[in-house]
Design a protein around this motif. Structure first.
Motif, short mmCIF file in Angstrom:
data_model
loop_
_atom_site.label_atom_id
_atom_site.label_comp_id
_atom_site.label_asym_id
_atom_site.label_seq_id
_atom_site.Cartn_x
_atom_site.Cartn_y
_atom_site.Cartn_z
N ASN A 175 -10.63 -0.99 -8.24
CA ASN A 175 -11.90 -1.59 -7.81
C ASN A 175 -12.83 -0.69 -7.00
N HIS A 198 0.80 -1.23 0.00
CA HIS A 198 0.00 0.00 0.00
C HIS A 198 0.84 1.28 0.00
N CYS A 207 -4.79 -4.78 -7.55
CA CYS A 207 -4.97 -6.22 -7.37
C CYS A 207 -6.11 -6.76 -8.23
N CYS A 218 0.43 -0.82 -4.82
CA CYS A 218 -1.00 -0.49 -4.95
C CYS A 218 -1.19 0.81 -5.73
N CYS A 236 -4.48 3.10 -6.64
CA CYS A 236 -5.73 2.49 -6.20
C CYS A 236 -6.22 3.14 -4.92
N LEU A 237 -5.29 3.56 -4.07
CA LEU A 237 -5.72 4.25 -2.85
C LEU A 237 -4.67 5.25 -2.40
N HIS A 255 -9.97 -7.21 -0.09
CA HIS A 255 -9.91 -7.88 -1.40
C HIS A 255 -9.27 -9.26 -1.35
#
Ligand code: SF4
Lengths: 201, 473
Positions: free
Chosen positions: B432, B66, B350, B410, B413-414, B133
């Protein structure tokens, strides 16, 4: 480990309206760069409570009349999204001890229960009733009674529901499973021994 | 064989159930525990406070994903907080004897990509990870749960957790997907049908001829997003495709134990005639290239549809949801989604950060250029994926087209690493989640889609139908 029996939570309430309030909204990811949970409380709902420039937006939990509230009310599918325990931790550290919503996302519900925060479900109209009462009198004491499965406020009350395993855990002081799980360690070894992939390489 | 036909979920559950606890929940053995830097440090802290050890260190595997910067390879990282999390994980793994796939190992990556890649993710097993996830691993016929930090502590300390059984919903997709339609579209279609909480309380069994024909990577993409529909667990029954994928992986059994393992894995597949709590059937033909227009993954439409308007709402809740989403997304009600301007294109995560994702993208972007003003980044899900892409020259094709090619993580994604949206940038993203603020800016906007659709948006500068842009037919 002896845990407190959480049979009811009493205190002032605050209503945060909305459905699908996700974990990124409860605690934005950038505040998860930490190795302890301390201090998360001030970042609860941070991006809803502040404009991009950092100016407070007058969010319900920041209103002076709701200071010190311990019961959080919201809409449907509360806590959806990630498994981050930072979300219920932030709620807890911000002083909340119970959450009333129409329903909860699965992982959030489990995480909250493990922290001893009762998450109870109520019908939308009933939540609106409590919210209206709080609006009229923010100092009103709200009692979330996990044993009797009702929320009492003033002279009124509504019924609530809660998954039985969670309710049992809370009222019997076994909401955090770790003690029970450790007690089962011998049985764990026996189960593991039957599974080839569990043996040491 | 017992007379009563059982689903994979029941078989795996029964094989791992240790005992029933006083509150009625099951103490469930977790065969494989995957950990990462965000949700594990507090759990190790609790373990220390209780004076406990990791019960099964050889079944616990860590990686870092992350917080790793994707354009900064050398520690210490510029971000002190990120470095502190890195140091903490390294210290915890060393102290408790846990295998750590860090960058130096060459095996680092997003936890849900690393597990399968290493052959750690196997059929008939239980897996837990402090990450929602984790359902990704269900693609192998494992029961894989996303868990919170206190449960990470539970699994570290006892290799078990307390859990109530889930109901099982079979989601059958039959037929051949149309050209230009991907696994990502299948799961977006499913979530649109069920809503974001339709799966609460369920484990999903994905089945049907579409899934039978899917590669492992496609199955992972679908299982990955189960939680976005509210289902904590999603799985596909193991078959020859599963076994072929696992053969020869570092943690896969070898020699005689391989044959025994395959026989055992096969036995976990759901029995014909077993009972399901619910069944949904979908025709593969009905799945179109999909994009989200709102602020949760259930707010999706096909690329040829118009953005919903409050007038078309089916309920008061729906209306409120549409109004809130349109306001945040700054999108025009009732107008086509096609043609909405994008600022950023992100391929990775992912969900869609595996070799086949980049192969498919490279196949189409070759000879195209990213539109002026669009920031496009491609981020492999693991170091190994990165290396595989580089061996095939896919990185060069992407760079030539105008993408930045990054190190594994990651990423966008965040919002936990330097890859972030700025202001109200709109991002065409293969990830996602399109929650408000998810990609790092409080006003940033996310439109979820398949990697090839992201590529089409990148080269045109607007949300596009990849079938038209790349003449797919
Ligand atoms: S890629 Fe995104 S969804 Fe996947 S583990 Fe990383 S942050 Fe979570």
């Amino acid at each position: 480990m002896a845990l407190a029996k959480i049979t009811s939570v009493s205190g002032r309430g605050v209503y945060v309206p909305g459905n699908d309030i996700d974990t990124d909204r409860i605690i934005p990811a950038r505040f998860m760069k930490c190795v302890v949970f301390d201090g998360l409380g001030e970042f609860l709902f941070y991006d809803v409570r502040h404009t991009p420039e950092g100016v407070p937006t007058g969010h319900p939990i920041d209103k002076p009349e709701h200071k010190g509230a311990t019961v959080l009310l919201s809409g449907a599918n509360f806590g959806c999204g990630s498994s981050r325990e930072h979300a219920p931790q932030a709620i807890h550290k911000a002083g909340f001890r119970a959450v009333i919503a129409e329903n909860f996302a699965e992982i959030f519900f489990g995480n909250s229960t493990t922290l001893g925060i009762p998450c109870v479900q109520a019908a939308r109209e009933d939540i609106a009733k409590v919210a209206a009462a709080i609006e009229k009198n923010p100092a009103l004491e709200i009692t979330v009674d996990v044993t009797a499965l009702e929320v009492r406020f003033g002279s009124d009350k509504i019924t609530i529901t809660q998954r039985e395993s969670a309710r049992d855990g809370l009222i019997n002081g076994r909401w955090d499973a770790i003690g029970d799980l450790i007690d089962g360690l011998t049985a764990v070894q026996a189960t593991a021994a039957k599974l080839p992939y569990m043996s040491a390489a | 064989m017992s007379a009563q036909p059982k689903s994979l979920f029941e078989k795996v559950w029964d094989a791992h159930a240790v005992r029933i606890l006083a509150n009625g929940q099951t103490q469930l053995l977790i065969g494989t525990h995957l950990i990462h830097e965000v949700t594990s440090p507090q759990a190790f802290g609790m373990l220390r406070d209780l004076g406990l050890k990791v019960a099964f260190p050889h079944r616990t595997f860590a990686t870092v994903d992350h917080i790793v910067p994707t354009n900064e390879l050398v520690e210490p990282y510029k971000d002190n907080l990120a470095q502190a999390m890195m140091d903490e994980l390294r210290k915890n793994c060393a102290q408790f004897g846990v295998t750590f796939f860090d960058r130096a190992s060459g095996k680092q990556g997003i936890v849900h990509i690393v597990g399968p890649e290493q052959g750690i993710t196997q059929p008939g097993t239980t897996i837990a990870c402090g990450d929602s996830h984790t359902s990704t691993h269900g693609a192998f016929g494992a029961i894989a749960f996303g868990i919170g930090t206190s449960q990470v502590r539970d699994v570290l300390a006892t290799q078990t957790m307390a859990l109530g059984a889930l109901k099982v919903r079979r989601i059958e997709v039959n037929g051949k997907l149309r050209a230009g339609v991907y696994a990502k579209d299948v799961i977006l279609h499913i979530i649109r049908l069920t809503g974001v909480n339709g799966g609460t309380g369920f484990a999903y069994e994905y089945a049907g001829s579409t899934f039978d024909a899917f590669t492992m990577e496609e199955r992972m993409t679908v299982c990955n997003m189960s939680i976005e529909g509210g289902a904590r667990v999603g799985y596909v029954n193991p078959d020859e495709t599963t076994f072929a994928y696992l053969k020869g992986r570092p943690y896969s059994p070898t020699g005689a134990s391989w044959d025994a393992a395959v026989a055992r894995w096969r036995s976990f597949a759901s029995d014909t005639g077993c009972r399901y709590d619910d069944v949904i059937k979908i025709n593969a033909d009905d799945v179109a290239p999909s994009v989200t227009w709102g602020i949760n993954p259930g707010q999706g439409i096909s690329i040829t549809e118009n953005i919903p308007s409050p007038e078309t709402a089916t309920s008061d809740d729906d209306r409120a949801g549409i109004i809130e989403a349109l306001e945040y997304m700054k999108l025009p009600a009732g107008k086509p989604i096609k043609g909405v301007k994008i600022d950023v294109a992100f391929i990775g995560s992912c969900t869609n950060g595996r070799l086949s994702d980049f192969q498919e993208v490279a196949k189409y972007v070759k000879g195209h250029k990213v539109a002026p003003g669009v920031r496009a980044i491609a981020v492999p899900g693991s170091q190994i994926v990165g290396l595989q892409c580089e061996k095939l020259g896919l990185d060069k094709i992407l760079i030539e087209a105008g993408f930045e090619w990054r190190a594994a993580g990651c990423s966008m994604c965040l919002a936990m690493n330097p890859d972030k949206l700025i202001g109200d940038e709109l991002c065409a993203s293969s990830s996602n989640r399109n929650f408000k603020g998810r990609q790092g800016s409080i006003t940033g906007r996310t439109v979820l889609m398949s990697p090839v659709m992201v590529a089409a948006a990148a080269v045109t500068g607007v949300v596009s139908d990849a079938r038209e842009v790349f003449a797919v037919n």
